[in-house]
Design a protein around this motif. Structure first.
Motif, PDB file in Angstrom:
ATOM      1  N   ALA A  11       6.284  -1.797   3.653  1.00 54.36           N
ATOM      2  CA  ALA A  11       6.352  -0.836   4.760  1.00 54.36           C
ATOM      3  C   ALA A  11       6.966   0.476   4.291  1.00 54.36           C
ATOM      4  CB  ALA A  11       7.150  -1.420   5.919  1.00 54.36           C
ATOM      5  N   ALA A  12       7.973   0.411   3.447  1.00 51.29           N
ATOM      6  CA  ALA A  12       8.594   1.624   2.920  1.00 51.29           C
ATOM      7  C   ALA A  12       7.624   2.375   2.017  1.00 51.29           C
ATOM      8  CB  ALA A  12       9.869   1.289   2.166  1.00 51.29           C
ATOM      9  N   SER A  18       2.600   8.001   3.543  1.00 51.63           N
ATOM     10  CA  SER A  18       2.263   8.799   4.721  1.00 51.63           C
ATOM     11  C   SER A  18       2.944  10.164   4.666  1.00 51.63           C
ATOM     12  CB  SER A  18       2.680   8.073   6.003  1.00 51.63           C
ATOM     13  OG  SER A  18       1.990   6.867   6.131  1.00 51.63           O
ATOM     14  N   TRP A  19       4.186  10.196   4.247  1.00 55.96           N
ATOM     15  CA  TRP A  19       4.894  11.468   4.130  1.00 55.96           C
ATOM     16  C   TRP A  19       4.263  12.351   3.062  1.00 55.96           C
ATOM     17  CZ3 TRP A  19       7.898  14.161   7.096  1.00 55.96           C
ATOM     18  CH2 TRP A  19       8.612  13.516   8.100  1.00 55.96           C
ATOM     19  N   LEU A  20       3.855  11.750   1.946  1.00 61.47           N
ATOM     20  CA  LEU A  20       3.226  12.530   0.880  1.00 61.47           C
ATOM     21  C   LEU A  20       1.898  13.123   1.345  1.00 61.47           C
ATOM     22  CD1 LEU A  20       3.968  10.332  -2.256  1.00 61.47           C
ATOM     23  CD2 LEU A  20       4.990  12.529  -1.638  1.00 61.47           C
ATOM     24  N   ILE A  21       1.137  12.373   2.107  1.00 70.14           N
ATOM     25  CA  ILE A  21      -0.125  12.897   2.641  1.00 70.14           C
ATOM     26  C   ILE A  21       0.155  14.030   3.620  1.00 70.14           C
ATOM     27  CG2 ILE A  21      -2.048  12.327   4.177  1.00 70.14           C
ATOM     28  CD1 ILE A  21      -2.361   9.750   2.725  1.00 70.14           C
ATOM     29  N   LEU A  22       1.151  13.877   4.461  1.00 68.29           N
ATOM     30  CA  LEU A  22       1.501  14.925   5.414  1.00 68.29           C
ATOM     31  C   LEU A  22       1.936  16.203   4.710  1.00 68.29           C
ATOM     32  CD1 LEU A  22       1.944  15.683   8.390  1.00 68.29           C
ATOM     33  CD2 LEU A  22       4.265  14.815   8.148  1.00 68.29           C
TER      34      LEU A  22
END
Length: 85
Positions: A11-12, A18-22
């Motif tokens: 999950a981490a 997800s943060w890197l894609i954002l």
């Protein structure tokens, strides 16, 4: 639960991805303004807009092809999406 075990969980890893894609999407969005400024000095506005639409269509086409079964589109539906005002 110690921090090291939380960071190594799947999950981490998904959260970090997800943060890197954002962050990547924000960088691309921000650089598009600079690229548009330089592109407009060499080409006309209609040509640049046409190129942008073609490029975005090519980028999104694989996603459409991958999810086409879930969309339940028929040939009769296509003109509504392409030619709607």
């Amino acid at each position: 639960m110690p921090i090291s075990s939380r960071l190594s969980s799947p999950a981490a890893s998904r959260h970090t991805f997800s943060w890197l894609i954002l962050i990547g999407a924000n960088v691309v969005w921000a650089t598009s303004y600079v690229a548009a400024k330089y592109a407009l000095s060499d080409m006309s506005l209609p040509l640049m807009l046409s190129l942008r639409m073609c490029l975005s269509g090519l980028v999104l086409l694989p996603f459409l092809l991958a999810k086409r079964g879930a969309l339940h589109l028929t040939r009769r539906d296509i003109p509504q999406y392409c030619c709607s005002p």
